[in-house]
Design a protein around this motif. Structure first.
Motif, PDB file in Angstrom:
ATOM      1  N   UNK A 123      -0.929   9.371  -2.113  1.00 48.17           N
ATOM      2  CA  UNK A 123       0.665   8.739  -2.312  1.00 48.17           C
ATOM      3  C   UNK A 123       1.674  10.001  -2.031  1.00 48.17           C
ATOM      4  N   UNK A 124       1.227  11.155  -2.524  1.00 49.35           N
ATOM      5  CA  UNK A 124       2.201  12.191  -2.028  1.00 49.35           C
ATOM      6  C   UNK A 124       2.376  12.391  -0.284  1.00 49.35           C
ATOM      7  N   UNK A 125       1.285  12.174   0.319  1.00 53.30           N
ATOM      8  CA  UNK A 125       1.184  12.121   1.725  1.00 53.30           C
ATOM      9  C   UNK A 125       1.580  10.992   2.468  1.00 53.30           C
ATOM     10  N   UNK A 126       1.974  10.103   1.764  1.00 47.05           N
ATOM     11  CA  UNK A 126       2.477   8.716   2.534  1.00 47.05           C
ATOM     12  C   UNK A 126       3.727   8.881   3.136  1.00 47.05           C
ATOM     13  N   UNK A 127       4.480   9.578   2.660  1.00 49.16           N
ATOM     14  CA  UNK A 127       6.161   9.829   3.641  1.00 49.16           C
ATOM     15  C   UNK A 127       5.803  10.538   4.646  1.00 49.16           C
ATOM     16  N   UNK A 129       0.683  -1.314   0.038  1.00 49.54           N
ATOM     17  CA  UNK A 129      -0.140   0.107  -0.036  1.00 49.54           C
ATOM     18  C   UNK A 129       0.763   1.413   0.105  1.00 49.54           C
ATOM     19  N   UNK A 130       2.117   1.200   0.318  1.00 51.43           N
ATOM     20  CA  UNK A 130       3.067   2.391   0.558  1.00 51.43           C
ATOM     21  C   UNK A 130       3.777   2.739  -0.534  1.00 51.43           C
ATOM     22  N   UNK A 131       3.657   1.980  -1.758  1.00 49.55           N
ATOM     23  CA  UNK A 131       4.502   2.213  -2.758  1.00 49.55           C
ATOM     24  C   UNK A 131       4.437   3.466  -3.410  1.00 49.55           C
ATOM     25  N   UNK A 132       5.443   4.197  -3.536  1.00 49.08           N
ATOM     26  CA  UNK A 132       5.680   5.518  -4.256  1.00 49.08           C
ATOM     27  C   UNK A 132       5.956   5.360  -5.644  1.00 49.08           C
ATOM     28  N   UNK A 133       4.932   5.676  -6.335  1.00 48.46           N
ATOM     29  CA  UNK A 133       5.219   5.882  -7.980  1.00 48.46           C
ATOM     30  C   UNK A 133       5.381   7.159  -8.357  1.00 48.46           C
ATOM     31  N   UNK A 134       5.573   8.301  -7.744  1.00 46.84           N
ATOM     32  CA  UNK A 134       5.669   9.457  -8.022  1.00 46.84           C
ATOM     33  C   UNK A 134       6.824   9.616  -9.242  1.00 46.84           C
ATOM     34  N   UNK A 135       7.869   8.780  -9.220  1.00 52.35           N
ATOM     35  CA  UNK A 135       8.870   8.837 -10.422  1.00 52.35           C
ATOM     36  C   UNK A 135       8.570   8.073 -11.615  1.00 52.35           C
ATOM     37  N   UNK A 136       7.370   7.365 -11.624  1.00 53.48           N
ATOM     38  CA  UNK A 136       6.959   6.845 -12.801  1.00 53.48           C
ATOM     39  C   UNK A 136       6.305   7.658 -13.710  1.00 53.48           C
ATOM     40  N   UNK A 137       6.437   7.321 -15.237  1.00 52.33           N
ATOM     41  CA  UNK A 137       5.579   8.059 -16.217  1.00 52.33           C
ATOM     42  C   UNK A 137       4.258   7.476 -16.223  1.00 52.33           C
ATOM     43  N   UNK A 138       3.259   7.741 -16.989  1.00 56.04           N
ATOM     44  CA  UNK A 138       2.166   7.196 -17.005  1.00 56.04           C
ATOM     45  C   UNK A 138       1.952   5.745 -17.555  1.00 56.04           C
ATOM     46  N   UNK A 139       2.894   5.488 -18.496  1.00 50.97           N
ATOM     47  CA  UNK A 139       3.098   4.056 -18.829  1.00 50.97           C
ATOM     48  C   UNK A 139       3.628   2.980 -17.969  1.00 50.97           C
ATOM     49  N   UNK A 140       4.345   3.343 -17.313  1.00 49.34           N
ATOM     50  CA  UNK A 140       4.989   2.776 -16.042  1.00 49.34           C
ATOM     51  C   UNK A 140       3.942   2.622 -14.925  1.00 49.34           C
ATOM     52  N   UNK A 141       3.328   3.509 -14.770  1.00 54.57           N
ATOM     53  CA  UNK A 141       2.248   3.443 -13.506  1.00 54.57           C
ATOM     54  C   UNK A 141       1.026   2.377 -14.374  1.00 54.57           C
ATOM     55  N   UNK A 142       0.647   2.245 -15.396  1.00 52.18           N
ATOM     56  CA  UNK A 142      -0.378   1.489 -16.219  1.00 52.18           C
ATOM     57  C   UNK A 142       0.111  -0.022 -15.995  1.00 52.18           C
TER      58      UNK A 142
END
Length: 724
Positions: free
Chosen positions: A665-669, A292-305
């Motif tokens: 996701x931004x709040x998680x850390x 649940x805590x995975x941070x995907x902020x550095x991913x682009x849209x294709x990587x998130x998908x």
């Protein structure tokens, strides 16, 4: 000529571009059949898939596809027809009825079926009578469990195939290709592992420990020849357990045609750590990290998908996930939790820190492990330094005891003797002031207690010392990472550091002190504390772990474990030996008894297994999901703003009009999870406020007063001179 019946419409396009019900149903049936073939149930999955959207043939639903707003549903009609295909068809009805939501309870299923229309089967729809696969367990005592597990697996195939084929259709319409990622283990991955281990061996300093680690790995690779089933890997801290288990999984899968490795660990911090190691060895595309805590902020849209698709279905070569995600999915009703289950078949499932299996759910968890191994071609490895005596030969007191379990490690007792790094002493009762005095007498020392309030008191007693550090779950993840980085640097430099921590530091944190004080707890927890002492044998002699009785009682969940450990420690000079660990768990099982190891209440019945045995085929799927909660809903979140570890005002401004998931996701850390009592105290005192309530509703509670978050110790309210 009859008008075509459609399954999916395309906005703004003529009906010639729509997907017919025949096309969709046949596609889903073919895909579901392929998925279920991994456990010998292809025909059953195909039959369910052919019928799943039969209700779309209703005129009202066809008008809905054409744009009419109505509440016509479509999932019960196929379930109604499925009942005509024999006893197994009857049992599989919930899979169709819930394919857009959740496997329903019997009463809800009855209402849905009573309202369903009787639709004749089209000529192309000729489902065969479903049967259970060869090898399906027919044990009278466990048949109810096996049958509902089979329904979940078919449901998983149906929902995954349906969503995949629907997505493929719309991707074709949009002219977009589906993301391409590896979905099973390969010889290239096994070769990458072997190259990595050769490189590690070439760089390693010659030592007895490195020789032993190489021996553990070699024995694990040889053990991979064994037929799939149940295994243990009993290796003390420092013995190379993580990479040895990965090597076993890769080799075992190659030898027996297994598809993937699912690596299950109890804590998010270990998930992140383990996934990082595996990515370094196998490459990023091979490893999916799911928590649940995975941070995907550095991913682009294709990587998130790509990641979103993987977490839904677990169709990746290596999955690293939490015990909560793994076990709750096997007892879930909702589609989004169940969709991945079929990909557990023909997999290597490694349960790291197996002693952490949740005791009130232990028997259902073991029943699921046995089912995966016995009926679905999976191999399950219980991986730990402190095996929790779950086998019949070790005296586990219930019929779910594991049998025919093979050890992967070479001579575990010898490994323990060679890798012994610490001496454990029971020093009796210590007051908080006495613990503080001991901390001040040693320059590098860690103390672990199970009570957050006590941890804070101990820290406050020594906080004037420049060497004092604190760690607890009342600190944000970013704050905890910063503290650990600081502590590691002080240890490496040989500088004084006195760390007061809750048990969270035992969750796979790679850190090593020469001395550790541990408040009384279970033997397995004491062993985890010992893993933070002289971890790499750097002292050249044994480190010291002192176990003490604290001045305040431990939490109820810990008290019984501590009392059992005290009895075992009174009878042995080495409470971490395999014999002592087995004695501890046997004593614990005797105290608990079988009923306490399946303690959840389901529809007024005590125990999930008991409820299944009594349901006579009318499985309360939704009630079971509600009961099987490894983490009770006893926590609420507080977002910390500003300061060194809170989210900054500039970033908050950027988030005001983003999607709730992006905000979360931004709040998680910068979030702290707290008990309801502390959350309510903060709210009643006016220290919390909903952030952007007009935009997001009462979703994000934010700390209003910076002084309530201590830059050294985390969250707390000062009341009457005390921190609560």
């Amino acid at each position: 000529m009859e008008d075509p019946i459609f399954a999916h419409s395309v906005e703004g396009q003529p009906v010639t571009e729509w997907e017919t019900l025949e096309e969709h149903s046949l596609r889903v049936a073919k895909t579901a059949e392929t998925m279920a073939a991994s456990f010998g149930a292809g025909p059953a999955a195909a039959a369910v898939a052919l019928l799943h959207d039969l209700g779309k043939a209703k005129p009202g639903f066809q008008r809905k596809l054409a744009g009419e707003r109505n509440d016509v549903t479509h999932s019960a009609e196929g379930a109604l027809r499925l009942a005509e295909l024999g006893p197994l068809g009857l049992a599989l009805r919930p899979a169709i009825a819930g394919h857009h939501g959740a496997l329903p309870n019997p009463e809800r299923l009855d209402r849905r079926l009573a309202a369903a229309a009787d639709i004749p089967l089209p000529g192309w729809c000729a489902p065969s009578r479903p049967t259970v696969p060869t090898g399906f367990p027919h044990n009278r005592d466990t048949f109810s469990f096996s049958l509902q597990f089979f329904v979940r697996m078919i449901y998983s195939c149906l929902t995954d195939a349906d969503d995949r084929e629907t997505g493929a259709f719309y991707h074709e319409v949009d002219g977009k290709g589906l993301p391409s990622v590896p979905d099973r283990l390969s010889d290239d991955m096994r070769a990458a592992f072997n190259r990595h281990m050769r490189a590690v061996a070439g760089q390693a300093t010659p030592s007895a420990i490195n020789v032993l680690r190489a021996e553990v790995l070699e024995h694990a690779l040889q053990s991979a020849q064994a037929t799939p089933g149940l295994f243990t890997l009993t290796v003390p801290t420092g013995g190379g357990k993580t990479l040895a288990s990965l090597g076993f999984g890769l080799e075992h899968a190659a030898q027996h045609g297994l598809r993937r490795i699912v690596y299950v660990v109890p804590y998010t911090s270990i998930v992140e750590q383990t996934a990082s190691v595996f990515r370094e060895v196998l490459g990023s595309d091979a490893v999916l990290e799911h928590h649940a805590s995975f941070d995907d902020s550095a991913m682009n849209e294709d990587e998130r998908e790509q990641r979103r698709s993987g977490t839904i279905s677990w169709n990746r070569p290596v999955i690293v996930t939490t015990g909560v995600q793994f076990f709750e999915s096997m007892f879930a009703a909702r589609k989004r939790r169940c969709r991945k289950l079929h990909n557990l078949a023909q997999s290597v499932i490694i349960l790291d820190e197996a002693q952490s299996l949740p005791l009130p759910f232990l028997r259902p968890c073991l029943a699921a492990i046995r089912e995966l191994s016995g009926a679905y071609g999976a191999s399950v490895v219980l991986c730990t330094a402190t095996q929790p005596a779950l086998t019949k030969s070790d005296g586990f007191p219930a019929s779910e005891a594991l049998q025919d379990v093979r050890e992967i490690a070479p001579e575990p007792d010898r490994l323990y003797d060679v890798l012994k790094r610490v001496e454990v002493r029971n020093v009796g009762a210590l007051s908080d002031s006495e613990v503080a005095e001991r901390l001040l007498c040693v320059e590098q020392v860690l103390v672990i207690v199970d009570n957050r309030a006590q941890a804070r008191r101990l820290f406050d007693a020594i906080r004037e010392q420049p060497s004092a550090r604190h760690l607890s779950t009342l600190m944000t993840a970013a704050h905890r990472r910063a503290v650990l980085q600081d502590v590691r640097a002080l240890l490496a430099a040989g500088q004084p550091v006195r760390l007061v921590s809750t048990s969270l530091i035992e969750a796979g944190v790679d850190i090593s002190f020469p001395r550790v004080l541990r408040a009384e707890a279970g033997i397995d927890s004491i062993a985890q504390a010992a893993g933070r002492c002289n971890r790499n044998g750097e002292l050249g002699e044994l480190g010291l772990v002192e176990v003490f009785a604290p001045e305040v009682d431990p939490p109820p969940a810990v008290k019984q474990f501590a009392e059992t450990a005290r009895r075992v420690m009174a009878t042995t000079d080495d409470p971490l030996s395999r014999a002592a660990v087995t004695a501890y768990f046997r004593d614990l099982w005797d105290q608990y008894g079988p009923d306490a190891l399946d303690a959840a209440e389901v529809a007024g019945l005590n125990g999930i297994l008991h409820a299944l045995a009594k349901c006579k085929g009318r499985v309360p799927y939704e009630d079971i999901e509600a009961a099987f909660r490894l983490i009770p809903d006893g926590q609420k979140s507080v977002v910390i703003r500003d300061g060194e570890y809170g989210i900054g005002s500039d970033e908050l401004d950027k988030l005001r009009f983003r999607k709730p998931g992006t905000v979360a996701r931004a709040f998680q850390p910068h979030t702290v999870s707290v008990p309801y009592s502390l959350w309510d105290a903060l709210w009643q005192a006016g220290h919390l406020k909903w952030w952007e309530e007009g935009e997001f509703g009462p979703q994000f509670a934010m700390l209003e007063h910076l002084q309530d978050y201590d830059a050294q110790a985390g969250l707390g309210i000062v009341s009457g001179g005390m921190v609560i």
